[in-house]
Design a protein around this motif. Structure first.
Motif, PDB file in Angstrom:
ATOM      1  N   ASP A  10      36.479  45.585  -8.709  1.00 35.23           N
ATOM      2  CA  ASP A  10      35.129  45.137  -9.018  1.00 35.23           C
ATOM      3  C   ASP A  10      35.237  43.672  -9.439  1.00 35.23           C
ATOM      4  OD1 ASP A  10      32.839  44.476 -10.825  1.00 35.23           O
ATOM      5  OD2 ASP A  10      32.260  46.527 -10.307  1.00 35.23           O
ATOM      6  N   PRO A  11      34.471  42.768  -8.849  1.00 39.06           N
ATOM      7  CA  PRO A  11      34.662  41.340  -9.148  1.00 39.06           C
ATOM      8  C   PRO A  11      34.448  40.979 -10.614  1.00 39.06           C
ATOM      9  CG  PRO A  11      32.614  41.701  -7.949  1.00 39.06           C
ATOM     10  CD  PRO A  11      33.363  43.000  -7.933  1.00 39.06           C
ATOM     11  N   TYR A  12      33.583  41.683 -11.302  1.00 43.46           N
ATOM     12  CA  TYR A  12      33.291  41.322 -12.691  1.00 43.46           C
ATOM     13  C   TYR A  12      34.346  41.824 -13.662  1.00 43.46           C
ATOM     14  CZ  TYR A  12      29.191  39.682 -10.427  1.00 43.46           C
ATOM     15  OH  TYR A  12      28.369  39.007  -9.567  1.00 43.46           O
ATOM     16  N   GLU A  13      35.199  42.725 -13.213  1.00 41.32           N
ATOM     17  CA  GLU A  13      36.328  43.158 -14.040  1.00 41.32           C
ATOM     18  C   GLU A  13      37.417  42.093 -14.100  1.00 41.32           C
ATOM     19  OE1 GLU A  13      37.539  46.917 -12.438  1.00 41.32           O
ATOM     20  OE2 GLU A  13      35.728  47.927 -13.146  1.00 41.32           O
ATOM     21  N   LEU A  14      37.360  41.121 -13.187  1.00 37.90           N
ATOM     22  CA  LEU A  14      38.372  40.070 -13.127  1.00 37.90           C
ATOM     23  C   LEU A  14      37.971  38.821 -13.905  1.00 37.90           C
ATOM     24  CD1 LEU A  14      39.154  40.363  -9.312  1.00 37.90           C
ATOM     25  CD2 LEU A  14      40.367  41.441 -11.215  1.00 37.90           C
ATOM     26  N   LEU A  15      36.726  38.777 -14.363  1.00 43.03           N
ATOM     27  CA  LEU A  15      36.215  37.617 -15.098  1.00 43.03           C
ATOM     28  C   LEU A  15      36.255  37.870 -16.596  1.00 43.03           C
ATOM     29  CD1 LEU A  15      33.103  36.789 -12.882  1.00 43.03           C
ATOM     30  CD2 LEU A  15      35.340  35.662 -12.879  1.00 43.03           C
ATOM     31  N   PRO A  16      36.139  36.818 -17.393  1.00 35.20           N
ATOM     32  CA  PRO A  16      36.064  37.028 -18.849  1.00 35.20           C
ATOM     33  C   PRO A  16      34.912  37.981 -19.180  1.00 35.20           C
ATOM     34  CG  PRO A  16      36.358  34.701 -18.359  1.00 35.20           C
ATOM     35  CD  PRO A  16      36.124  35.394 -17.040  1.00 35.20           C
ATOM     36  N   THR A  17      35.130  38.826 -20.157  1.00 41.54           N
ATOM     37  CA  THR A  17      34.136  39.798 -20.575  1.00 41.54           C
ATOM     38  C   THR A  17      32.956  39.106 -21.244  1.00 41.54           C
ATOM     39  OG1 THR A  17      35.874  41.428 -20.895  1.00 41.54           O
ATOM     40  CG2 THR A  17      33.772  41.876 -21.966  1.00 41.54           C
ATOM     41  N   LEU A 159      28.584  29.663 -12.946  1.00 43.79           N
ATOM     42  CA  LEU A 159      28.228  30.794 -13.812  1.00 43.79           C
ATOM     43  C   LEU A 159      29.322  31.078 -14.845  1.00 43.79           C
ATOM     44  CD1 LEU A 159      26.586  33.386 -11.402  1.00 43.79           C
ATOM     45  CD2 LEU A 159      25.523  32.245 -13.373  1.00 43.79           C
ATOM     46  N   ALA A 160      30.557  30.827 -14.487  1.00 40.94           N
ATOM     47  CA  ALA A 160      31.662  31.085 -15.419  1.00 40.94           C
ATOM     48  C   ALA A 160      31.491  30.320 -16.729  1.00 40.94           C
ATOM     49  CB  ALA A 160      32.994  30.723 -14.768  1.00 40.94           C
ATOM     50  N   PHE A 161      30.793  29.193 -16.696  1.00 36.81           N
ATOM     51  CA  PHE A 161      30.628  28.353 -17.883  1.00 36.81           C
ATOM     52  C   PHE A 161      29.265  28.518 -18.545  1.00 36.81           C
ATOM     53  CE2 PHE A 161      33.584  26.343 -14.953  1.00 36.81           C
ATOM     54  CZ  PHE A 161      34.720  26.315 -15.754  1.00 36.81           C
ATOM     55  N   HIS A 162      28.365  29.294 -17.929  1.00 36.01           N
ATOM     56  CA  HIS A 162      26.995  29.388 -18.446  1.00 36.01           C
ATOM     57  C   HIS A 162      26.481  30.815 -18.638  1.00 36.01           C
ATOM     58  CE1 HIS A 162      26.201  25.094 -18.336  1.00 36.01           C
ATOM     59  NE2 HIS A 162      26.828  25.052 -17.165  1.00 36.01           N
ATOM     60  N   THR A 163      27.274  31.825 -18.318  1.00 32.89           N
ATOM     61  CA  THR A 163      26.797  33.204 -18.432  1.00 32.89           C
ATOM     62  C   THR A 163      26.872  33.684 -19.873  1.00 32.89           C
ATOM     63  OG1 THR A 163      27.435  33.731 -16.165  1.00 32.89           O
ATOM     64  CG2 THR A 163      27.159  35.587 -17.671  1.00 32.89           C
TER      65      THR A 163
END
Length: 177
Positions: A10-17, A159-163
């Motif tokens: 799942d792509p969101y499992e690979l990003l910061p929580t 998005l990585a810096f603004h979510t």
């Protein structure tokens, strides 16, 4: 014939929580098959985006980004079906078949069909069910500085810096042989 390959993460499992909030739909549901209405016209579908609504996002949300991604596409990089940026914070629902003109300056960047707007599901015939990850990202600014010709990866990088928070629904779709 089913394409034999491992299940993609799942792509969101690979990003910061990040925190979550509530995302619901009258049209699509977690783990359940989508109706052909939401499939791409090339498969006989109607290429209509599903209804989505959300609540419980952070009070400091400045805008939203809505995305749809198929991590199971046999490409090595998945397949972006929809990347809608700069949805005003006052908008908390998208009707089925939403028109961007009705969203106060929001716009879609090019999807992996090479088109703007929603591009419906179109997994290879006979492949296993694909997951379609619909996500609403609560963003900390009123507008992301995204040019209209940007790629989905460029939006994802920003998005990585603004979510602030993210809500997700993961329906499936399969075309039987």
């Amino acid at each position: 014939m089913t394409l034999e390959r491992p299940i993609a993460p799942d792509p969101y499992e690979l990003l910061p929580t990040v925190p979550s909030f509530d995302l619901t739909s009258e049209d699509v549901h977690n783990g359940e098959p989508m109706d052909a209405r939401y499939a791409h016209g090339s498969t006989g579908g109607e290429n209509v985006s599903p209804q989505l609504s959300w609540s419980g996002f952070p009070a400091e949300t400045g805008s939203f980004v809505v995305t749809c991604f198929d991590p199971d596409a046999p490409t090595g990089s998945g397949f972006w079906h929809w990347v809608l940026v700069n949805v005003p914070a006052s908008v908390t629902e998208l009707p089925s078949g939403v028109r961007e003109d009705d969203l106060g300056g929001a716009f879609s960047v090019r999807n992996d069909y090479g088109e703007t707007g929603y591009g419906g599901a179109a997994p290879p015939a006979g492949d296993r069910p694909h997951r379609y990850v619909f996500a609403v990202h609560a963003v900390d600014v009123d507008r992301l500085d995204i040019p209209a010709g940007a790629s989905p990866a460029f939006v994802g990088f920003n998005l990585a810096f603004h979510t602030l928070a993210r809500a997700v629904i993961r329906p499936t779709y399969q075309i039987k042989e």
